[in-house]
Design a protein around this motif. Structure first.
Motif, PDB file in Angstrom:
ATOM      1  N   ARG A 195      84.072  18.858  91.927  1.00 57.02           N
ATOM      2  CA  ARG A 195      85.147  19.760  91.510  1.00 57.02           C
ATOM      3  C   ARG A 195      86.174  19.873  92.612  1.00 57.02           C
ATOM      4  N   ARG A 196      87.380  20.245  92.261  1.00 59.31           N
ATOM      5  CA  ARG A 196      88.425  20.387  93.259  1.00 59.31           C
ATOM      6  C   ARG A 196      88.065  21.508  94.236  1.00 59.31           C
ATOM      7  N   PRO A 197      88.615  21.486  95.433  1.00 57.75           N
ATOM      8  CA  PRO A 197      88.368  22.576  96.371  1.00 57.75           C
ATOM      9  C   PRO A 197      88.832  23.908  95.796  1.00 57.75           C
ATOM     10  N   VAL A 198      88.092  24.977  96.105  1.00 59.25           N
ATOM     11  CA  VAL A 198      88.464  26.318  95.672  1.00 59.25           C
ATOM     12  C   VAL A 198      88.988  27.071  96.889  1.00 59.25           C
ATOM     13  N   PHE A 199      90.225  27.516  96.831  1.00 61.51           N
ATOM     14  CA  PHE A 199      90.830  28.188  97.959  1.00 61.51           C
ATOM     15  C   PHE A 199      90.330  29.619  98.054  1.00 61.51           C
ATOM     16  N   ALA A 200      90.280  30.136  99.275  1.00 62.74           N
ATOM     17  CA  ALA A 200      89.689  31.449  99.509  1.00 62.74           C
ATOM     18  C   ALA A 200      90.373  32.531  98.690  1.00 62.74           C
ATOM     19  N   ALA A 201      91.695  32.514  98.624  1.00 64.12           N
ATOM     20  CA  ALA A 201      92.412  33.556  97.879  1.00 64.12           C
ATOM     21  C   ALA A 201      92.044  33.528  96.403  1.00 64.12           C
ATOM     22  N   GLU A 202      91.959  32.329  95.845  1.00 67.24           N
ATOM     23  CA  GLU A 202      91.597  32.183  94.431  1.00 67.24           C
ATOM     24  C   GLU A 202      90.161  32.658  94.199  1.00 67.24           C
ATOM     25  N   ARG A 203      89.280  32.268  95.099  1.00 69.41           N
ATOM     26  CA  ARG A 203      87.870  32.637  94.964  1.00 69.41           C
ATOM     27  C   ARG A 203      87.690  34.148  95.078  1.00 69.41           C
ATOM     28  N   ARG A 204      88.390  34.750  96.027  1.00 67.53           N
ATOM     29  CA  ARG A 204      88.242  36.197  96.216  1.00 67.53           C
ATOM     30  C   ARG A 204      88.826  36.979  95.046  1.00 67.53           C
ATOM     31  N   GLN A 205      89.898  36.467  94.460  1.00 64.83           N
ATOM     32  CA  GLN A 205      90.441  37.120  93.268  1.00 64.83           C
ATOM     33  C   GLN A 205      89.440  37.071  92.127  1.00 64.83           C
ATOM     34  N   ARG A 206      88.768  35.930  91.993  1.00 59.47           N
ATOM     35  CA  ARG A 206      87.745  35.799  90.948  1.00 59.47           C
ATOM     36  C   ARG A 206      86.575  36.752  91.208  1.00 59.47           C
ATOM     37  N   ILE A 207      86.174  36.878  92.456  1.00 61.22           N
ATOM     38  CA  ILE A 207      85.094  37.810  92.807  1.00 61.22           C
ATOM     39  C   ILE A 207      85.487  39.236  92.430  1.00 61.22           C
ATOM     40  N   LEU A 208      86.710  39.622  92.747  1.00 61.85           N
ATOM     41  CA  LEU A 208      87.179  40.962  92.390  1.00 61.85           C
ATOM     42  C   LEU A 208      87.164  41.179  90.882  1.00 61.85           C
ATOM     43  N   GLU A 209      87.592  40.173  90.112  1.00 61.78           N
ATOM     44  CA  GLU A 209      87.585  40.282  88.652  1.00 61.78           C
ATOM     45  C   GLU A 209      86.176  40.507  88.130  1.00 61.78           C
ATOM     46  N   LEU A 210      85.216  39.761  88.687  1.00 59.08           N
ATOM     47  CA  LEU A 210      83.836  39.895  88.251  1.00 59.08           C
ATOM     48  C   LEU A 210      83.281  41.279  88.565  1.00 59.08           C
ATOM     49  N   VAL A 211      83.559  41.772  89.754  1.00 55.31           N
ATOM     50  CA  VAL A 211      83.053  43.087  90.145  1.00 55.31           C
ATOM     51  C   VAL A 211      83.715  44.183  89.318  1.00 55.31           C
ATOM     52  N   ARG A 212      85.010  44.055  89.095  1.00 56.09           N
ATOM     53  CA  ARG A 212      85.708  45.069  88.297  1.00 56.09           C
ATOM     54  C   ARG A 212      85.245  45.086  86.854  1.00 56.09           C
ATOM     55  N   ALA A 213      84.898  43.928  86.333  1.00 59.26           N
ATOM     56  CA  ALA A 213      84.466  43.841  84.937  1.00 59.26           C
ATOM     57  C   ALA A 213      83.046  44.330  84.736  1.00 59.26           C
ATOM     58  N   ASN A 214      82.198  44.169  85.749  1.00 56.47           N
ATOM     59  CA  ASN A 214      80.765  44.385  85.543  1.00 56.47           C
ATOM     60  C   ASN A 214      80.170  45.541  86.317  1.00 56.47           C
ATOM     61  N   GLY A 215      80.875  46.076  87.270  1.00 58.99           N
ATOM     62  CA  GLY A 215      80.315  47.168  88.024  1.00 58.99           C
ATOM     63  C   GLY A 215      79.659  46.686  89.294  1.00 58.99           C
ATOM     64  N   ALA A 216      78.375  46.367  89.204  1.00 59.97           N
ATOM     65  CA  ALA A 216      77.631  45.847  90.348  1.00 59.97           C
ATOM     66  C   ALA A 216      77.244  44.399  90.058  1.00 59.97           C
TER      67      ALA A 216
END
Length: 266
Positions: free
Chosen positions: A9-30
């Motif tokens: 897969r293509r490289p995942v940049f830190a900013a993109e990855r961290r935004q995805r992490i935030l989306e997951l946490v905001r959507a699911n709680g913990a």
């Protein structure tokens, strides 16, 4: 800064990855560290570094091997936020769950954007009886003359556009239907289905109690996640409809407890 993926897969940049992490946490709680690493296709070491960075910015809290938002165990994501997340997965799950409904069935459906998608697949059925506390589900089915839709009573809970409270629970008492189709904010092998809100949990329990079988609709971001209030224990869940990005270890544990798995491809 980026991480090169070993599987091509293509490289995942830190900013993109961290935004995805935030989306997951905001959507699911913990969300656990392991689930975050799987979701963003990175190592736990990398994700741990991301969590430290996000915590230093005050955007989340690291907690018990994962991440939460402040006040997270009792936080409930609103409809407007949830509807934009994991739309492809939800559509695939809804398609697969639709196969569990037959003409002439009587079913109950709980609130959520995934159950709303599921309801859209029901409009082709005839002689279907649906009981729901979800205004979204009722709206989807309102134009289907061959489907009888019954709304519970209760108090409107704005963030999820659903009816909750003792009136909603009482209106479900004494019902017996073939299947309950419900969602939630988390699903683990240890606790089963959970949600951050006690009123929502009470109605979810009543929906499950009205059914011969319980079907949980949960995309991969909810699998392996716990939130504050247990709604349906794992031994009461008959079917799980999820997507193929759900963590295999959790699915295997649920299967070992007797849950029948339906894995949607997308």
């Amino acid at each position: 800064m980026s991480d090169t993926q070993s599987d091509g897969r293509r490289p995942v940049f830190a900013a993109e990855r961290r935004q995805r992490i935030l989306e997951l946490v905001r959507a699911n709680g913990a969300v656990s560290l392991r689930e975050l690493a799987q979701a963003v296709h990175s190592s736990e070491v990398t994700v741990r570094r991301d969590l430290r960075a996000l915590e230093s910015e005050g955007l989340l809290n690291r907690h018990h091997g994962g991440a939460t938002l402040p006040g997270e165990l009792s936080r409930e994501a609103g409809y407007a936020h949830k509807v934009s997340l994991e739309s492809a997965e939800k559509a695939a799950i809804a398609d697969l769950a639709g196969a569990l409904v037959e003409d002439g069935d009587a079913i109950v459906i709980g609130p959520g954007t995934t159950t709303q998608e599921f309801a859209r697949r029901l409009t082709r059925h005839a002689e279907l009886a649906v009981v729901t506390n979800s205004l979204l589900v009722a709206q989807v089915l309102a134009g289907s003359p061959r489907i009888e839709v019954m709304l519970t009573g209760g108090t409107l809970r704005g963030p999820i556009l659903a009816l909750v409270g003792s009136a909603a629970e009482q209106s479900l008492a004494g019902l017996r239907v073939r299947r309950a189709f419900i969602s939630g904010n988390g699903l683990s092998a240890e606790r089963g289905l959970s949600t951050p809100n006690m009123q929502v949990a009470g109605v979810d329990r009543a929906l499950a109690a009205a059914a011969e079988e319980v079907v949980v609709l949960a995309d991969h971001t909810k699998v392996g996640v716990d939130t504050m209030v247990q709604t349906v224990p794992p031994d009461r869940i008959d079917h799980l409809v999820t997507d193929d990005a759900a963590p295999r270890e959790v699915l295997d544990d649920l299967s070992a407890r007797g849950v029948r798995l339906h894995i949607a491809q997308f």
